[in-house]
Design a protein around this motif. Structure first.
Motif, PDB file in Angstrom:
ATOM      1  N   GLY A  29       0.818  -1.211   0.000  1.00 49.20           N
ATOM      2  CA  GLY A  29       0.000   0.000   0.000  1.00 49.20           C
ATOM      3  C   GLY A  29       0.847   1.253   0.000  1.00 49.20           C
ATOM      4  N   PHE A  30       1.190   1.753  -1.182  1.00 51.41           N
ATOM      5  CA  PHE A  30       2.129   2.867  -1.288  1.00 51.41           C
ATOM      6  C   PHE A  30       1.561   4.172  -0.740  1.00 51.41           C
ATOM      7  N   TYR A  31       0.250   4.314  -0.713  1.00 48.26           N
ATOM      8  CA  TYR A  31      -0.372   5.536  -0.211  1.00 48.26           C
ATOM      9  C   TYR A  31      -0.929   5.370   1.202  1.00 48.26           C
ATOM     10  N   SER A  32      -0.690   4.228   1.789  1.00 45.68           N
ATOM     11  CA  SER A  32      -1.298   3.881   3.065  1.00 45.68           C
ATOM     12  C   SER A  32      -0.244   3.880   4.162  1.00 45.68           C
ATOM     13  N   ALA A  33      -0.293   4.873   5.061  1.00 49.44           N
ATOM     14  CA  ALA A  33       0.607   4.867   6.221  1.00 49.44           C
ATOM     15  C   ALA A  33       0.271   3.641   7.063  1.00 49.44           C
ATOM     16  N   THR A  34       1.270   2.828   7.382  1.00 56.92           N
ATOM     17  CA  THR A  34       1.003   1.538   7.995  1.00 56.92           C
ATOM     18  C   THR A  34       0.168   1.658   9.263  1.00 56.92           C
ATOM     19  N   SER A  35      -0.800   0.754   9.366  1.00 53.02           N
ATOM     20  CA  SER A  35      -1.692   0.743  10.525  1.00 53.02           C
ATOM     21  C   SER A  35      -1.034   0.117  11.743  1.00 53.02           C
ATOM     22  N   ARG A  36       0.212  -0.382  11.621  1.00 49.03           N
ATOM     23  CA  ARG A  36       0.909  -0.927  12.788  1.00 49.03           C
ATOM     24  C   ARG A  36       0.992   0.092  13.914  1.00 49.03           C
ATOM     25  N   TYR A  37       1.146   1.347  13.538  1.00 49.29           N
ATOM     26  CA  TYR A  37       1.413   2.384  14.533  1.00 49.29           C
ATOM     27  C   TYR A  37       0.243   3.360  14.686  1.00 49.29           C
ATOM     28  N   GLY A  38      -0.889   3.064  14.063  1.00 50.63           N
ATOM     29  CA  GLY A  38      -2.040   3.943  14.238  1.00 50.63           C
ATOM     30  C   GLY A  38      -2.617   4.423  12.924  1.00 50.63           C
ATOM     31  N   THR A  39      -3.196   5.592  12.959  1.00 46.45           N
ATOM     32  CA  THR A  39      -3.943   6.134  11.830  1.00 46.45           C
ATOM     33  C   THR A  39      -3.112   7.158  11.060  1.00 46.45           C
ATOM     34  N   PRO A  40      -3.536   7.497   9.835  1.00 47.33           N
ATOM     35  CA  PRO A  40      -2.823   8.553   9.100  1.00 47.33           C
ATOM     36  C   PRO A  40      -2.749   9.867   9.866  1.00 47.33           C
ATOM     37  N   LYS A  41      -3.800  10.232  10.561  1.00 48.63           N
ATOM     38  CA  LYS A  41      -3.751  11.499  11.299  1.00 48.63           C
ATOM     39  C   LYS A  41      -2.817  11.402  12.509  1.00 48.63           C
ATOM     40  N   GLY A  42      -2.615  10.191  12.999  1.00 44.56           N
ATOM     41  CA  GLY A  42      -1.591  10.008  14.023  1.00 44.56           C
ATOM     42  C   GLY A  42      -0.211  10.308  13.482  1.00 44.56           C
ATOM     43  N   LEU A  43       0.051   9.894  12.234  1.00 48.71           N
ATOM     44  CA  LEU A  43       1.334  10.225  11.599  1.00 48.71           C
ATOM     45  C   LEU A  43       1.457  11.725  11.391  1.00 48.71           C
ATOM     46  N   MET A  44       0.366  12.383  11.030  1.00 47.37           N
ATOM     47  CA  MET A  44       0.410  13.840  10.890  1.00 47.37           C
ATOM     48  C   MET A  44       0.800  14.494  12.218  1.00 47.37           C
ATOM     49  N   ARG A  45       0.256  13.991  13.314  1.00 49.25           N
ATOM     50  CA  ARG A  45       0.609  14.556  14.632  1.00 49.25           C
ATOM     51  C   ARG A  45       2.083  14.339  14.929  1.00 49.25           C
ATOM     52  N   PHE A  46       2.617  13.187  14.523  1.00 54.42           N
ATOM     53  CA  PHE A  46       4.044  12.925  14.733  1.00 54.42           C
ATOM     54  C   PHE A  46       4.892  13.938  13.968  1.00 54.42           C
ATOM     55  N   VAL A  47       4.580  14.141  12.697  1.00 55.40           N
ATOM     56  CA  VAL A  47       5.352  15.080  11.879  1.00 55.40           C
ATOM     57  C   VAL A  47       5.221  16.491  12.439  1.00 55.40           C
ATOM     58  N   ASP A  48       4.021  16.861  12.857  1.00 57.20           N
ATOM     59  CA  ASP A  48       3.798  18.184  13.444  1.00 57.20           C
ATOM     60  C   ASP A  48       4.647  18.365  14.696  1.00 57.20           C
ATOM     61  N   ALA A  49       4.738  17.320  15.520  1.00 59.70           N
ATOM     62  CA  ALA A  49       5.557  17.391  16.736  1.00 59.70           C
ATOM     63  C   ALA A  49       7.032  17.536  16.387  1.00 59.70           C
TER      64      ALA A  49
END
Length: 635
Positions: free
Chosen positions: A211-231
């Motif tokens: 899934g090239f457009y799918s942030a892996t669900s191992r670590y949560g949701t796409p918006k969780g990844l957005m929060r990581f990058v924002d942090a």
């Protein structure tokens, strides 16, 4: 006027996709919750040019595809369907009737979210609605050239930096609360994440993707990844993502034989197969594949505010013969082994990314001798702005593994890199690849006693940090992890209870901050004038010394790679004055033996090494020293 086709798509979008010039195909391909003719629902669109029929199946129709047959849109190869009254959270796949009469089920190549492995379905997800707080970061990035600023990268595997238990991973949000402040405190400028696109096998580390457009669900949701990058951005850290456009895995629900034929990998198995990895190469001659991949690169920057991509396995992409037996060799139309389609793709990729994001980082993980990888495409280059210096890494790790008594015979291994150090814009990588598969950890590569291993690793880090080029260090190496990286377990944080590892950790942190603060170590990285040997030829004593120059500043570096204690070692220096010690790797606080090193050294009017001034030093075994002229204490 935009001409629309059924299901709310437009002709221009589809034309650009088929032409290979769609840079944002993720905005209309895949599953999108939309309002169509006043009705809420989800529009699905998938490219399957040779399918006889395509259906959407999922939780909303009890996985019965007969209820939701998709519309073929002319000769575009795209099937689309709007399904009313469904929305986010729906689980789905595509069911395709192949030309052989078989039905196959596939995950959505453009899915934004996927079920957690071992499940393989896609999940309807909106990526809208996250309130970004990184305006200040984005503004500062526009005003800082990566070439003339510090670049110190902490490479991280999110699934093993820390974990709570077997396959009980930290979430993106938890990594934002723990990893981000840690990396910032250590002095890194960027975090590089090993691939986060959805992948079925943990042991692939994310390099074999479905899934090239799918942030892996191992670590949560796409918006969780957005929060990581924002942090990360809030802490002054850029984010680089490992990106894998060279190949994909063969799992049945993925891209292989997607519509019953090889549309993503190409028809020639000798060209498509990657036998070393058990994967398939993308067909870069196919326009729709180019649209898929270039849109994916832009996607991570558009949607997740990623600051750069480290493009994996460039050498394997551009060489048709790499890692293949002779019976699998294919040739380009000129009769050579260069993958001309891949070369065109990489140039187009970089041109497109820099068009939209001129301040981004595009780093080539490239072990080839291909010229001008980091030159602009209009000058004949591939258009990256940085390339991993694999030659330096291999030479230095080979040198450091030698018995110190043998090093005088291999002195060229620590000096040869300066013959080509300015031919590209380099990153000096000490990556995950060097601490797995029996290669041993960086610490355990060092010869000698337990104490000598630590001393030599500190020495090696000092030379690495002051050699021209940007820097990358894999997680755990900062405290001298003794064991190899174990991808299914977390790093050996417990070793920080021991003085030797704690001293190494303190040393790396101090060295990181000195690097970031001392502009002579990065300000003119691309200029040969930034580097000057003081003594390059002292092979018998295994000592080198050199000068790094910035704009109006300079530092002096001395490195003793021998096991000998040189009580009075003289080096020439470029100016008269007092040379303050910025770093001494053998200090007791770092695990060394020196407790009373002088804070500075006064130059003497004794000509040495071609300079009118010189200083006298005590060089213990395996010692790195970094000095700077103190402008307030000339004599």
């Amino acid at each position: 006027m935009v001409q629309t086709v059924p299901n709310g798509l437009c002709h221009e979008q589809l034309y650009l996709f088929n032409e290979g010039s769609s840079h944002h195909s993720y905005r209309f391909m895949g599953a999108h919750p939309i309002l169509l003719d006043g009705t809420h629902g989800v529009r699905f669109a998938v490219w399957a040019p040779h399918a006889v029929e395509v259906r959407v199946i999922g939780s909303f129709n009890d996985w019965d595809g007969s209820r939701h047959k998709m519309d073929r849109i002319g000769s575009t190869g795209i099937f689309a369907l709007f399904v009313a009254y469904i929305g986010e959270g729906e689980i789905y796949k595509y069911e395709l009737l192949t030309q052989s009469g078989a039905y196959i089920r596939k995950a959505d190549p453009y899915a934004f979210y996927s079920e957690r492995r071992p499940n393989t379905a896609s999940i309807v997800t909106s990526l809208h609605g996250y309130a970004w707080q990184d305006e200040a970061w984005q503004a500062s990035k526009r005003n800082k050239s990566p070439y003339t600023n510090a670049l110190l990268i902490y490479e991280v595997h999110a699934g093993s930096w820390k974990i709570k238990g077997k396959e009980h991973f930290y979430t993106y949000e938890e990594l934002a609360e723990s990893l981000v402040p840690y990396a910032a405190d250590m002095g890194y400028t960027h975090i590089e994440l090993m691939p986060l696109s959805e992948h079925p096998l943990d042991q692939s580390w994310g390099y074999q993707i479905t899934g090239f457009y799918s942030a892996t669900s191992r670590y949560g949701t796409p918006k969780g990844l957005m929060r990581f990058v924002d942090a990360c951005h809030a802490h002054g850290l850029g984010v680089i993502l490992d990106w894998v456009p060279g190949h994909f895995c063969k799992d049945d629900h993925g891209l292989r034989q997607f519509d019953g034929t090889p549309i993503f990998e190409g028809a020639d198995p000798n060209r498509a197969e990657k036998p070393l990895w058990g994967t398939l190469a993308f067909d870069f001659s196919r326009n729709e594949v180019v649209s898929f991949l270039i849109s994916n690169a832009v996607f991570w920057m558009d949607v997740f505010h990623i600051d750069g991509l480290r493009v994996d396995a460039v050498a394997s992409m551009i060489n048709l013969h790499m890692d293949k037996p002779p019976e699998m060799h294919t040739y380009n139309w000129l009769g050579g082994a260069d993958n001309l389609d891949a070369l065109r793709f990489l140039k187009k990729l970089n041109e497109t990314v820099f068009h939209y994001y001129p301040d981004t980082l595009m780093l080539a993980e490239d072990s080839s001798a291909w010229p001008a990888v980091t030159s602009p495409t209009y000058k004949g280059g591939l258009g990256f702005n940085f390339k991993w210096n694999m030659g330096w890494m291999n030479d230095m790790l080979r040198y450091m593994a030698l018995d110190p008594a043998d090093r005088p015979h291999h002195h060229h291994l620590i000096t040869f890199s300066l013959l080509y150090a300015f031919s590209e814009n380099y990153v000096l990588p000490l990556s995950h690849d060097e601490v797995v598969h029996g290669k041993r950890s960086l610490l355990n590569k060092m010869p000698g006693s337990y104490e000598q291993k630590f001393a030599q690793l500190r020495l090696f880090y000092g030379f690495w940090m002051t050699h021209p080029g940007k820097k990358l260090l894999f997680m755990g190496s900062e405290w001298g992890q003794f064991d190899e990286w174990k991808d299914s377990d977390m790093l050996d944080w417990m070793v920080l209870e021991y003085d030797s590892h704690r001293g190494m950790h303190r040393y790396v942190k101090d060295l990181n901050h000195i690097y970031v603060d001392e502009s002579s170590l990065w300000e003119r990285d691309r200029e040969p004038e930034c580097f000057e040997w003081i003594d390059v030829n002292n092979a018998n004593q295994s000592v080198i010394s050199f000068i790094r120059r910035g704009n109006g500043t300079f530092t002096v570096i001395i490195a003793n790679f021998s096991a000998n204690d040189y009580v009075q070692y003289r080096i020439g220096v470029p100016e008269r004055g007092n040379y303050r010690s910025l770093m001494h790797s053998n200090e007791k606080q770092y695990g060394g033996t020196v407790s009373d090193r002088p804070p500075s050294y006064c130059s003497q009017p004794i000509a040495w090494h071609g300079h009118n001034q010189s200083i006298l030093l005590h060089l213990p075994p395996f010692t790195f020293m970094l000095l700077t002229l103190d402008p307030g204490n000339t004599h």
